[in-house]
Write an enzyme that holds these catalytic residues in place. Structure first.
Site, PDB file in Angstrom:
ATOM      1  N   ARG A 297       0.850  -1.196   0.000  1.00 38.14           N
ATOM      2  CA  ARG A 297       0.000   0.000   0.000  1.00 38.14           C
ATOM      3  C   ARG A 297       0.883   1.242   0.000  1.00 38.14           C
ATOM      4  O   ARG A 297       2.095   1.139   0.147  1.00 38.14           O
ATOM      5  CB  ARG A 297      -0.930   0.003   1.220  1.00 38.14           C
ATOM      6  CG  ARG A 297      -0.146  -0.318   2.512  1.00 38.14           C
ATOM      7  CD  ARG A 297      -0.661   0.330   3.723  1.00 38.14           C
ATOM      8  NE  ARG A 297      -0.571   1.770   3.668  1.00 38.14           N
ATOM      9  CZ  ARG A 297       0.541   2.465   3.905  1.00 38.14           C
ATOM     10  NH1 ARG A 297       1.681   1.868   4.194  1.00 38.14           N
ATOM     11  NH2 ARG A 297       0.538   3.780   3.842  1.00 38.14           N
ATOM     12  N   GLY A 298       0.223   2.412  -0.097  1.00 34.49           N
ATOM     13  CA  GLY A 298       0.974   3.668  -0.182  1.00 34.49           C
ATOM     14  C   GLY A 298       1.233   3.959  -1.656  1.00 34.49           C
ATOM     15  O   GLY A 298       1.679   3.077  -2.412  1.00 34.49           O
ATOM     16  N   ALA A 299       0.928   5.186  -2.089  1.00 34.16           N
ATOM     17  CA  ALA A 299       0.908   5.486  -3.517  1.00 34.16           C
ATOM     18  C   ALA A 299       2.216   5.136  -4.266  1.00 34.16           C
ATOM     19  O   ALA A 299       2.174   4.418  -5.277  1.00 34.16           O
ATOM     20  CB  ALA A 299       0.520   6.951  -3.727  1.00 34.16           C
TER      21      ALA A 299
ATOM     22  N   ARG B  45      -6.852  -0.125  -7.226  1.00 36.25           N
ATOM     23  CA  ARG B  45      -7.179   0.949  -6.263  1.00 36.25           C
ATOM     24  C   ARG B  45      -7.278   2.238  -7.071  1.00 36.25           C
ATOM     25  O   ARG B  45      -6.305   2.665  -7.695  1.00 36.25           O
ATOM     26  CB  ARG B  45      -6.111   1.052  -5.162  1.00 36.25           C
ATOM     27  CG  ARG B  45      -6.087  -0.202  -4.271  1.00 36.25           C
ATOM     28  CD  ARG B  45      -5.375   0.045  -2.970  1.00 36.25           C
ATOM     29  NE  ARG B  45      -6.130   0.905  -2.073  1.00 36.25           N
ATOM     30  CZ  ARG B  45      -5.607   1.466  -0.982  1.00 36.25           C
ATOM     31  NH1 ARG B  45      -4.321   1.290  -0.691  1.00 36.25           N
ATOM     32  NH2 ARG B  45      -6.348   2.216  -0.193  1.00 36.25           N
TER      33      ARG B  45
ATOM     34  N   GLN C 203      -2.982   2.593   9.891  1.00 38.88           N
ATOM     35  CA  GLN C 203      -1.645   2.714   9.285  1.00 38.88           C
ATOM     36  C   GLN C 203      -0.721   3.574  10.147  1.00 38.88           C
ATOM     37  O   GLN C 203       0.493   3.394  10.125  1.00 38.88           O
ATOM     38  CB  GLN C 203      -1.751   3.325   7.879  1.00 38.88           C
ATOM     39  CG  GLN C 203      -2.368   2.415   6.828  1.00 38.88           C
ATOM     40  CD  GLN C 203      -3.863   2.635   6.692  1.00 38.88           C
ATOM     41  OE1 GLN C 203      -4.539   2.985   7.666  1.00 38.88           O
ATOM     42  NE2 GLN C 203      -4.405   2.433   5.508  1.00 38.88           N
TER      43      GLN C 203
ATOM     44  N   ASP D  93      -2.024  10.766  -2.383  1.00 36.88           N
ATOM     45  CA  ASP D  93      -2.380   9.679  -3.309  1.00 36.88           C
ATOM     46  C   ASP D  93      -2.641  10.184  -4.718  1.00 36.88           C
ATOM     47  O   ASP D  93      -2.467   9.457  -5.695  1.00 36.88           O
ATOM     48  CB  ASP D  93      -3.587   8.907  -2.778  1.00 36.88           C
ATOM     49  CG  ASP D  93      -3.162   8.072  -1.582  1.00 36.88           C
ATOM     50  OD1 ASP D  93      -3.149   8.616  -0.457  1.00 36.88           O
ATOM     51  OD2 ASP D  93      -2.784   6.917  -1.788  1.00 36.88           O
TER      52      ASP D  93
ATOM     53  N   ASN E 297      -5.601  12.487  -0.058  1.00 31.78           N
ATOM     54  CA  ASN E 297      -4.770  11.683   0.848  1.00 31.78           C
ATOM     55  C   ASN E 297      -5.722  10.961   1.797  1.00 31.78           C
ATOM     56  O   ASN E 297      -6.950  11.140   1.744  1.00 31.78           O
ATOM     57  CB  ASN E 297      -3.767  12.581   1.582  1.00 31.78           C
ATOM     58  CG  ASN E 297      -2.712  11.769   2.345  1.00 31.78           C
ATOM     59  OD1 ASN E 297      -2.106  10.850   1.785  1.00 31.78           O
ATOM     60  ND2 ASN E 297      -2.520  12.054   3.614  1.00 31.78           N
TER      61      ASN E 297
HETATM   62  O1  MRU Z   1      -4.853   3.271   1.950  1.00 39.34           O
HETATM   63  P1  MRU Z   1      -3.367   3.495   1.998  1.00 39.34           P
HETATM   64  O2  MRU Z   1      -2.733   2.966   3.233  1.00 39.34           O
HETATM   65  O3  MRU Z   1      -2.684   3.012   0.733  1.00 39.34           O
HETATM   66  O4  MRU Z   1      -3.231   5.071   2.027  1.00 39.34           O
HETATM   67  C1  MRU Z   1      -1.952   5.632   1.993  1.00 39.34           C
HETATM   68  C2  MRU Z   1      -1.952   7.100   2.137  1.00 39.34           C
HETATM   69  O5  MRU Z   1      -2.973   7.750   2.191  1.00 39.34           O
HETATM   70  C3  MRU Z   1      -0.603   7.771   2.127  1.00 39.34           C
HETATM   71  O6  MRU Z   1      -0.635   8.936   2.894  1.00 39.34           O
HETATM   72  C4  MRU Z   1      -0.245   8.129   0.683  1.00 39.34           C
HETATM   73  O7  MRU Z   1      -0.339   7.014  -0.162  1.00 39.34           O
HETATM   74  C5  MRU Z   1       1.110   8.699   0.580  1.00 39.34           C
HETATM   75  S1  MRU Z   1       2.333   7.454   0.808  1.00 39.34           S
HETATM   76  C6  MRU Z   1       3.873   8.042   0.540  1.00 39.34           C
END
Ligand code: MRU
Length: 336
Positions: free
Chosen positions: A47-49, A84, A188, A229, A239
């Site tokens: 996960r995480g963009a 996603r 998270q 994101d 985000n």
């Molecule tokens: O649903 P997630 O855990 O993938 O969401 C992640 C976030 O919202 C982070 O803040 C975003 O992806 C930035 S990660 C460098």
């Protein structure tokens, strides 16, 4: 997590640390099919963009390896890119790898490896820009930083974005303490950001999400640092859900609110944030905790995973290439 990467390629498989199990267990997942990768992405094992961008690019290599027919690869790539919908880096990584399809498996894998290899330098440059800006805004002192969700190395191939900027500030001796929101419903912040901060040896506390705006209002936070994101061309930023409330509180208090992200998170096709698709996730993330029901059976749920913060509530969006400036001071309508 020693030795297990956030996301990497190893002998025909994508290897990720299964983030659903952290911080209690660091277990590697080896993904050898697009189906398995789509499941891992939708379940937030990875996960995480920016990390999703790398995973998506490697996923195209998996697709080519399974069936090199271009029509089949394109269909699998589309499934990956749609796994996603908010984090634009996922489609960006898939598109980059797909562009090398004519060169076959080796060319696609090489492009995916390049996406991963570039990630750290790009993130460190964006973090340095954010750290410079905050030293300019707040002065050279130890900052009490608030961050939301997880935007550290677990959300990228390396270093991080919002949390990466906390580490960059810490390298400069400019962090007094960190407040991490727990980030309901999937925690998270409490599970992943706290784990990264403990590993880095930084002084930190976690707080429930609903406490954070009040703590900003009480003067207990010097700046807010988050990742993103998807960022529209004007700087409006999607985000993790809860980011907007933090930006409102920061704007009213005159506290700098800085978004840190690679350029690959910027979606130039969208003039502003109104066009950003917000992922909605399963009700049981909200009605149960670790499988234990916390709401009456049959309770209806609204579970948006992200929100959009308009640029006029953001001090700056920092990428490796630029700082997109938003508000300069407390927002007039919000000031006391
Ligand atoms: O649903 P997630 O855990 O993938 O969401 C992640 C976030 O919202 C982070 O803040 C975003 O992806 C930035 S990660 C460098």
């Amino acid at each position: 997590m020693a030795g297990i990467p956030t996301v990497a390629w190893d002998a025909g498989a994508i290897v990720v640390v299964d983030q659903r199990l952290l911080p209690h267990e660091a277990r590697a997942l080896r993904l050898t099919t697009v189906d398995a990768l789509v499941d891992a992405i939708t379940a937030l094992a990875v996960r995480g963009a920016p990390a999703l961008g790398v995973a998506g690019a490697y996923g195209v290599a998996l697709a080519v390896r399974t069936d090199p027919d271009p029509a089949s690869v394109r269909a699998q790539a589309e499934r990956l890119a749609a796994a996603r919908p908010t984090a634009v880096n996922l489609r960006w990584g898939v598109t980059r790898a797909l562009a090398r399809l004519a060169g076959g498996f080796a060319a696609v894998l090489a492009e995916a490896e390049a996406v991963r290899a570039e990630d750290e330098a790009v993130n460190r440059a964006a973090c340095a820009r954010a750290a410079d800006l905050l030293v300019e805004e707040c002065g050279p002192r130890g900052l009490r930083v608030l961050t939301h969700c997880n935007s550290g190395r677990l959300a990228t191939a390396s270093w991080g974005t919002g949390l990466g900027a906390v580490f960059t500030l810490a390298e400069r001796g400019a962090v007094e303490s960190v407040l991490a929101t727990e980030t309901r419903p999937l925690l998270q912040g409490a599970r992943l950001t706290a784990w990264e901060l403990a590993e880095a040896g930084l002084p930190y506390r976690i707080c429930v999400d609903s406490a954070a705006p009040a703590l900003i209002a009480r003067g207990l936070v010097d700046c807010v640092l988050v990742g993103a994101d998807r960022i529209a061309a004007n700087g409006d930023t999607a985000n993790k859900i809860g980011t907007y409330a933090l930006a409102l509180a920061a704007a009213r208090a005159g506290v700098p609110f800085v978004v840190v992200a690679p350029e690959s998170t910027v979606d130039e096709t969208l003039p502003d944030g109104t066009g950003i698709v917000i992922e909605e996730r399963a009700p049981d993330e909200v009605t149960a905790f670790h499988g234990v029901p916390t709401a009456p059976a049959g309770t209806a749920v609204y579970n948006p995973a992200f929100d959009v913060t308009p640029i006029d509530l953001i001090t700056a969006v920092c990428t490796e290439r630029r700082a997109l400036r938003g508000r300069e001071a407390p927002v007039a309508g919000l000031a006391r």
